[in-house]
Write a protein that holds these residues in place. Sequence first.
Motif, PDB file in Angstrom:
ATOM      1  N   PHE A   1       0.806  -1.218   0.000  1.00 25.19           N
ATOM      2  CA  PHE A   1       0.000   0.000   0.000  1.00 25.19           C
ATOM      3  C   PHE A   1       0.842   1.272   0.000  1.00 25.19           C
ATOM      4  O   PHE A   1       0.301   2.369  -0.065  1.00 25.19           O
ATOM      5  CB  PHE A   1      -0.934   0.012   1.215  1.00 25.19           C
ATOM      6  N   GLU A   2       2.153   1.139   0.082  1.00 23.16           N
ATOM      7  CA  GLU A   2       3.024   2.307   0.156  1.00 23.16           C
ATOM      8  C   GLU A   2       4.192   2.198  -0.825  1.00 23.16           C
ATOM      9  O   GLU A   2       5.357   2.129  -0.427  1.00 23.16           O
ATOM     10  CB  GLU A   2       3.558   2.483   1.570  1.00 23.16           C
ATOM     11  N   PRO A   3       3.910   2.172  -2.132  1.00 20.50           N
ATOM     12  CA  PRO A   3       5.022   2.185  -3.094  1.00 20.50           C
ATOM     13  C   PRO A   3       5.743   3.528  -3.038  1.00 20.50           C
ATOM     14  O   PRO A   3       5.168   4.550  -2.635  1.00 20.50           O
ATOM     15  CB  PRO A   3       4.320   1.989  -4.437  1.00 20.50           C
ATOM     16  N   GLU A   4       6.989   3.520  -3.422  1.00 15.81           N
ATOM     17  CA  GLU A   4       7.775   4.755  -3.458  1.00 15.81           C
ATOM     18  C   GLU A   4       7.579   5.434  -4.817  1.00 15.81           C
ATOM     19  O   GLU A   4       7.713   4.803  -5.861  1.00 15.81           O
ATOM     20  CB  GLU A   4       9.254   4.455  -3.233  1.00 15.81           C
ATOM     21  N   GLU A   5       7.273   6.721  -4.791  1.00 16.17           N
ATOM     22  CA  GLU A   5       7.026   7.470  -6.024  1.00 16.17           C
ATOM     23  C   GLU A   5       8.276   8.252  -6.435  1.00 16.17           C
ATOM     24  O   GLU A   5       8.925   8.874  -5.610  1.00 16.17           O
ATOM     25  CB  GLU A   5       5.865   8.445  -5.817  1.00 16.17           C
ATOM     26  N   ARG A   6       8.589   8.216  -7.717  1.00 12.09           N
ATOM     27  CA  ARG A   6       9.670   9.038  -8.281  1.00 12.09           C
ATOM     28  C   ARG A   6       9.136   9.777  -9.510  1.00 12.09           C
ATOM     29  O   ARG A   6       8.577   9.150 -10.417  1.00 12.09           O
ATOM     30  CB  ARG A   6      10.852   8.167  -8.704  1.00 12.09           C
ATOM     31  N   ILE A   7       9.315  11.072  -9.526  1.00 13.02           N
ATOM     32  CA  ILE A   7       8.958  11.901 -10.680  1.00 13.02           C
ATOM     33  C   ILE A   7      10.252  12.262 -11.403  1.00 13.02           C
ATOM     34  O   ILE A   7      11.249  12.622 -10.764  1.00 13.02           O
ATOM     35  CB  ILE A   7       8.190  13.157 -10.227  1.00 13.02           C
ATOM     36  N   PHE A   8      10.251  12.155 -12.720  1.00 12.29           N
ATOM     37  CA  PHE A   8      11.492  12.355 -13.456  1.00 12.29           C
ATOM     38  C   PHE A   8      11.225  13.015 -14.804  1.00 12.29           C
ATOM     39  O   PHE A   8      10.105  13.062 -15.295  1.00 12.29           O
ATOM     40  CB  PHE A   8      12.201  11.013 -13.677  1.00 12.29           C
ATOM     41  N   ASP A   9      12.290  13.515 -15.388  1.00 13.17           N
ATOM     42  CA  ASP A   9      12.260  14.097 -16.731  1.00 13.17           C
ATOM     43  C   ASP A   9      13.597  13.790 -17.380  1.00 13.17           C
ATOM     44  O   ASP A   9      14.652  14.191 -16.877  1.00 13.17           O
ATOM     45  CB  ASP A   9      12.038  15.609 -16.638  1.00 13.17           C
ATOM     46  N   LEU A  10      13.570  13.063 -18.499  1.00 12.25           N
ATOM     47  CA  LEU A  10      14.830  12.714 -19.174  1.00 12.25           C
ATOM     48  C   LEU A  10      15.563  13.934 -19.704  1.00 12.25           C
ATOM     49  O   LEU A  10      16.790  13.957 -19.791  1.00 12.25           O
ATOM     50  CB  LEU A  10      14.566  11.747 -20.320  1.00 12.25           C
ATOM     51  N   ARG A  11      14.796  14.945 -20.148  1.00 14.93           N
ATOM     52  CA  ARG A  11      15.360  16.215 -20.620  1.00 14.93           C
ATOM     53  C   ARG A  11      16.343  16.046 -21.787  1.00 14.93           C
ATOM     54  O   ARG A  11      17.305  16.799 -21.932  1.00 14.93           O
ATOM     55  CB  ARG A  11      16.022  16.986 -19.475  1.00 14.93           C
ATOM     56  N   ARG A  12      16.122  15.044 -22.600  1.00 19.83           N
ATOM     57  CA  ARG A  12      16.882  14.893 -23.842  1.00 19.83           C
ATOM     58  C   ARG A  12      16.008  14.147 -24.844  1.00 19.83           C
ATOM     59  O   ARG A  12      15.202  13.288 -24.464  1.00 19.83           O
ATOM     60  CB  ARG A  12      18.193  14.151 -23.619  1.00 19.83           C
ATOM     61  N   PRO A  13      16.139  14.454 -26.123  1.00 20.77           N
ATOM     62  CA  PRO A  13      15.295  13.798 -27.123  1.00 20.77           C
ATOM     63  C   PRO A  13      15.650  12.327 -27.259  1.00 20.77           C
ATOM     64  O   PRO A  13      16.829  11.981 -27.400  1.00 20.77           O
ATOM     65  CB  PRO A  13      15.596  14.556 -28.418  1.00 20.77           C
ATOM     66  N   ILE A  14      14.637  11.472 -27.222  1.00 19.99           N
ATOM     67  CA  ILE A  14      14.885  10.030 -27.366  1.00 19.99           C
ATOM     68  C   ILE A  14      14.006   9.399 -28.441  1.00 19.99           C
ATOM     69  O   ILE A  14      14.122   8.209 -28.715  1.00 19.99           O
ATOM     70  CB  ILE A  14      14.651   9.291 -26.036  1.00 19.99           C
ATOM     71  N   ALA A  15      13.113  10.190 -29.043  1.00 19.62           N
ATOM     72  CA  ALA A  15      12.164   9.598 -29.989  1.00 19.62           C
ATOM     73  C   ALA A  15      11.712  10.634 -31.009  1.00 19.62           C
ATOM     74  O   ALA A  15      11.907  11.840 -30.834  1.00 19.62           O
ATOM     75  CB  ALA A  15      10.952   9.040 -29.245  1.00 19.62           C
TER      76      ALA A  15
ATOM     77  N   ILE B   1      10.971  -1.286 -10.454  1.00 16.30           N
ATOM     78  CA  ILE B   1       9.860  -0.503 -10.990  1.00 16.30           C
ATOM     79  C   ILE B   1       8.621  -1.391 -11.086  1.00 16.30           C
ATOM     80  O   ILE B   1       8.614  -2.399 -11.780  1.00 16.30           O
ATOM     81  CB  ILE B   1      10.215   0.084 -12.372  1.00 16.30           C
ATOM     82  N   ILE B   2       7.570  -0.988 -10.374  1.00 12.38           N
ATOM     83  CA  ILE B   2       6.330  -1.762 -10.366  1.00 12.38           C
ATOM     84  C   ILE B   2       5.359  -1.257 -11.425  1.00 12.38           C
ATOM     85  O   ILE B   2       4.711  -2.032 -12.118  1.00 12.38           O
ATOM     86  CB  ILE B   2       5.643  -1.673  -8.987  1.00 12.38           C
ATOM     87  N   ALA B   3       5.231   0.063 -11.542  1.00 16.96           N
ATOM     88  CA  ALA B   3       4.271   0.666 -12.480  1.00 16.96           C
ATOM     89  C   ALA B   3       4.772   2.043 -12.879  1.00 16.96           C
ATOM     90  O   ALA B   3       5.668   2.612 -12.232  1.00 16.96           O
ATOM     91  CB  ALA B   3       2.886   0.766 -11.830  1.00 16.96           C
TER      92      ALA B   3
END
Length: 433
Positions: free
Chosen positions: A133-147, A209-211
């Motif tokens: 019930f308590e997964p750890e959350e991480r917010i991120f931004d790659l900040r480089r073009p990948i696609a 990484i779960i989700a």
Amino acid sequence: MIQKLLESLCKATCNFCAVKEIESRLEAAGYSHLDPAAEWNLQKGGRYYVKTNSSAIFAFCVGNDMENAAGFRIIASHSDSPGFKLKPNPEIYGENGVVLLNVEKYGGGILYTWFDRPLSLSGRVMLKGKSPFEPEERIFDLRRPIATIPHLAIHFNREVNSGNSLSVQKDMKPVVGRFSDAEIEDFKKNGGVIRKLVADELGVSPDDIIADELWLYPAEKPEIIGVNGEYFQSGRIDDLSMAFASLQALEDADKADPAPRHTRVLAVFDNEETGSATKQGAHSPFLANVMRRICVSDEAFHRNLHNSFLISADDAHAFHPNYPEKHDPRNHPFIGGGPVIKINANSKYMTDARSSAVFSELCKAAGVNCQYFVNHGDVAGGSTLGNILTSQLEIKGVDMGCAIWAMHSACETAGVSDHEDTIKVFAHFFEKN
């Protein structure tokens, strides 16, 4: 002021990153985080904020005279914009080692504006935590073009400029690269190209990484354009320009009058582009619940609500010089003409004569021109936060925004002076007793 907005737009590449940027600025301005599950001990003049889902945020400065029903001054906007979200297990392994991504359209974007652009990735992931019930959350931004989403050459579709129906599933798959058989096998063992990429960015194992909720965004930086620098272009102007205008106004009002009689409220919802019917959207009772907790009783809440006013801030359609026939002949706002009051006979907006008068007088008092938007009689318009919030709150208010071109494009255009004028009006609204 406009440079500050452009810097924030660079950081706010998805709903989660937008809220993270707003939170950072609120912390710097002296606002304290509240846990929705904890007891709140609010003080007069105190500055606080609360989040839900990490994609909606509500900040408030408690008024000094709420016991006498000084009321709330609320500016509402939203953190989300149309775009593309990665589906689970997004990799499609194609011929010759080329890897594409399986995406889902979010909101009502202009699809062909996403072709042939450098695209990056941002969002959030959930890691294994202390309990299920308590997964750890991480917010991120790659900040480089990948696609990129490559368009089919005109030689294979000679009618492309005569109208081109697009399929999200077929036409809008981004390409992320070409890999050897060995690399692809390694990716598959580690959950795929994207999971390995995100794990490396966060410094965790792919197995942790779960989700995830991952969004593509155009990697081009916002720019000021026009011979006289009168316009600015960026992705996500709708509606982050309003979110950051209201945040700037809150900061300015707190400095000018740190102890207002009324309570100032900044409300940034999520999921407006898909109807707002989520726990973090305007259809939820979250804002009403926050306001009730600020008041000492239900009686105080209803008394204060009667003396409150809501500005629903969501950008408006600017007059397009190439398509004058699409606009109402009398009520079509121009970029550079000031904030826009939005009116609709079928209650798609909350604006009425009283609230229109209030906002136009606020503009006048702030030394700012205002304009009006009404749909062409034969063109159906959309709705926004105002009429949704009035289904939750019995409150007076107005729908407004700044006039922009190419709403819901991957790159929109707005006016520099309009943004500056809107901040003036919002600050005046927050300050004036």
